[in-house]
Design a protein around this motif. Structure first.
Motif, PDB file in Angstrom:
ATOM      1  N   ASP A 273     -10.461   4.559  -1.079  1.00  0.00           N
ATOM      2  CA  ASP A 273      -9.469   3.898  -0.219  1.00  0.00           C
ATOM      3  C   ASP A 273      -8.257   3.369  -0.981  1.00  0.00           C
ATOM      4  OD1 ASP A 273     -11.129   4.327   2.001  1.00  0.00           O
ATOM      5  OD2 ASP A 273     -12.273   2.498   1.555  1.00  0.00           O
ATOM      6  N   SER A 274      -8.213   3.587  -2.292  1.00  0.00           N
ATOM      7  CA  SER A 274      -7.091   3.065  -3.090  1.00  0.00           C
ATOM      8  C   SER A 274      -5.814   3.827  -2.781  1.00  0.00           C
ATOM      9  CB  SER A 274      -7.409   3.189  -4.586  1.00  0.00           C
ATOM     10  OG  SER A 274      -8.553   2.431  -4.927  1.00  0.00           O
TER      11      SER A 274
ATOM     12  N   HIS B 154       1.053   4.189  -2.767  1.00  0.00           N
ATOM     13  CA  HIS B 154       0.684   5.552  -2.383  1.00  0.00           C
ATOM     14  C   HIS B 154       1.790   6.535  -2.781  1.00  0.00           C
ATOM     15  CE1 HIS B 154      -1.244   8.754  -0.136  1.00  0.00           C
ATOM     16  NE2 HIS B 154      -0.093   8.995   0.466  1.00  0.00           N
TER      17      HIS B 154
ATOM     18  N   ASP C  75      -7.777  -1.148  -9.321  1.00  0.00           N
ATOM     19  CA  ASP C  75      -6.907  -0.972  -8.165  1.00  0.00           C
ATOM     20  C   ASP C  75      -5.887  -2.108  -8.186  1.00  0.00           C
ATOM     21  OD1 ASP C  75      -5.642  -0.843  -5.713  1.00  0.00           O
ATOM     22  OD2 ASP C  75      -7.451  -0.434  -4.572  1.00  0.00           O
TER      23      ASP C  75
ATOM     24  N   LYS D 174     -14.798  -2.908  -5.229  1.00  0.00           N
ATOM     25  CA  LYS D 174     -13.567  -3.151  -4.468  1.00  0.00           C
ATOM     26  C   LYS D 174     -12.357  -3.313  -5.390  1.00  0.00           C
ATOM     27  CE  LYS D 174     -15.923  -5.595  -0.689  1.00  0.00           C
ATOM     28  NZ  LYS D 174     -16.096  -6.912  -0.029  1.00  0.00           N
TER      29      LYS D 174
ATOM     30  N   TRP E 275       0.829  -1.211   0.000  1.00  0.00           N
ATOM     31  CA  TRP E 275       0.000   0.000   0.000  1.00  0.00           C
ATOM     32  C   TRP E 275       0.859   1.255   0.000  1.00  0.00           C
ATOM     33  CZ3 TRP E 275      -1.150   4.536   2.367  1.00  0.00           C
ATOM     34  CH2 TRP E 275      -2.406   5.098   2.122  1.00  0.00           C
TER      35      TRP E 275
ATOM     36  N   ARG F 213     -10.108   8.986  -9.267  1.00  0.00           N
ATOM     37  CA  ARG F 213     -11.280   9.105  -8.392  1.00  0.00           C
ATOM     38  C   ARG F 213     -12.250  10.165  -8.905  1.00  0.00           C
ATOM     39  NH1 ARG F 213      -8.105  10.143  -2.862  1.00  0.00           N
ATOM     40  NH2 ARG F 213      -7.039  11.510  -4.346  1.00  0.00           N
TER      41      ARG F 213
END
Length: 489
Positions: free
Chosen positions: A383-384, A18, A205, A377, A14, A36
């Motif tokens: 939340d990605s 990010h 994702d 999902k 993650w 997004r």
């Protein structure tokens, strides 16, 4: 593919994903977009593909980060004025009849009608408005020749003449592609960073998929980067087989069900109008079991010839060459272990598409049953970790531009040779073509080690072609004179 390889996790965690956001924005600048922003705009609910919707976002509310409430309101107000809804055809026609000028965002397709003894007639079709015979100036066709090939999306200004409707102006949705800069940008990323960027650009994702599943998703791009790349994907319903194709480029044409005739695919012998395979870079038949094929024997006969030599003809009246890729998407049944219920994978296809001479010309079979069912999902969301991707219109055009870059083909020809006493020629050609395509997708700059080429290009190519070869081996004893397992030297 063994269970361990199937379940190997995404290579980047993650935090690594990010941290990649800043690099993507820094390297690609205005060609990158926060993925997004599109779902928050709700533009795709108005029936426009992602590559158009992102262009709208950058035109109306340019910027980075999540879409604010004010921006969302602004873009929805713009969409309400310019994007025609399904029930607004007659309202727009009424405004035109009253002498008003109307601006709409719509696909625009043009054709020139030649009639004996008469002046050539240039007409435009606007499918969203139900208008099939609008006048269009010769100058617009000179400026935008793609209007005559496969049509273009853009903002069209329409006005009313005494005897019909006319296209007064056209602002096309265009992305300029500098392939040299695209390749140079690739050098700024590691392989796994680049793969994550590609997946995010498609709206996925990357953290939600294993490494092998990521490879399968990238394999859907093969017909865009490789000329005459023909493939088939089999999967249960709901795995998003068509998701990539309907959102990637206006040069990709998706046909979902309905009537499919030789005139639609090849050429209309009555008027000489070339069909979809002559006008698009990729043609995709979705939900092939529900499609209604007119003259199936003629269709499969024409396809066999086209898939073998890239020539389109029908009854000998017309002939042309095309490099269009042909893709079949079909549903299959799975058992309780989520594996194909039938040993012969193509058994659920229409009978005429199970002909071995046809299947042999399909380069690869994608095992879509190894992908999870599409859900929110799996897509880029709040939340990605990685949300910055390439703008869809630029990304799609960059992939198609790679078709004319032949370095990967040369590399594959030098480095891919099938092993065994009697390898089958089409297997070797197919493995080379798939491997070259995966090299273009993952290593567009052409810099890779022999080990990377084998692991990320050749190995998947062998597996995808083996699935086609297994069908041929089962269906026809003629193929059993050749090696069953496809291996490289």
């Amino acid at each position: 593919m063994n269970a361990e390889a199937l379940n190997a996790p995404s290579p980047l965690d993650w935090q690594a994903l990010h941290d990649l956001n800043g690099k993507v924005a820094g390297v690609f600048k205005s060609l990158a977009i926060d993925k997004r922003r599109l779902p928050a705009s709700q533009l795709t609910k108005r029936g426009i593909p992602a590559y158009v919707a992102e262009w709208v976002l950058e035109s109306v509310v340019p910027g980075q980060g999540e879409l604010s409430t004010e921006e969302a309101t602004k873009v929805r107000d713009w969409a309400a004025r310019v994007i025609p809804g399904p029930g607004e055809q007659n309202i727009i026609k009424h405004r035109l009849a009253q002498g008003q000028t109307v601006k709409v965002l719509t696909p625009l397709q043009a054709e020139v009608r030649l009639k004996k003894g008469k002046e050539p007639e240039r007409v435009a079709q606007l499918s969203l408005l139900g208008i099939g015979d609008a006048y269009i100036a010769d100058a617009l066709l000179e400026d935008y020749p793609d209007l005559l090939r496969h049509g273009m999306w853009g903002v069209v200004e329409l006005g009313s003449l005494q005897d019909g409707v006319a296209v007064l102006s056209f602002k096309p949705m265009q992305a300029s592609v500098n392939l040299k800069l695209y390749k140079e940008a690739r050098r700024q990323f590691s392989l796994h960073e680049w793969r994550a960027l590609l997946l995010t650009s498609l709206g996925f994702d990357p953290e939600a998929f294993t490494e092998w599943q990521q490879t399968l998703l990238l394999c859907r791009l093969l017909p865009l980067v490789q000329k005459n790349m023909h493939l088939m994907e089999l999967a249960p319903k709901g795995t998003g087989k068509s998701f990539t194709f309907e959102n990637i480029s206006p040069k990709v044409r998706l046909i979902s069900g309905g009537n499919i005739s030789p005139a639609v695919l090849f050429v209309n012998n009555a008027n000489g109008q070339w069909g979809l395979l002559a006008r698009f870079s990729v043609v995709v038949l979705d939900e092939v079991q529900t499609a209604r094929f007119e003259k199936p024997e003629e269709i499969v006969g024409g396809l066999k010839g086209y898939l073998a030599n890239g020539k389109l003809t029908r009854g000998g009246l017309h002939e042309t060459a095309s490099d269009c890729g042909f893709v079949i998407l079909a549903n299959i049944s799975l058992d309780d272990q989520q594996r194909p219920l039938r040993e012969l994978l193509v058994e659920e296809l229409p009978a005429f598409l199970q002909e071995t001479a046809f299947l042999d010309r399909i380069r690869a079979l994608l095992p879509g049953w190894q992908l999870p069912k599409l859900s929110s999902k799996l897509l880029v969301g709040p939340d990605s970790a990685l949300t910055m991707g390439l703008k869809s219109d630029f990304f799609g055009d960059a992939l198609i531009a790679l078709r004319d870059d032949l370095e990967a083909e040369s590399y594959a020809a030098r480095n891919v040779h099938l092993a065994g006493d009697k390898p089958y020629r089409r297997n070797e050609e197919s493995v080379r073509a798939i491997a070259a395509g995966l090299m273009k997708i993952q290593f567009p700059h052409g810099e890779l080690s022999p080990l990377d080429f084998h692991r990320y290009c050749v190995k998947p190519a062998l597996q995808l072609r083996q699935l086609i070869w297994d069908q041929l081996y089962t269906l026809d004893s003629e193929y059993r004179q050749y090696e069953h397992g496809i291996r490289v030297q």
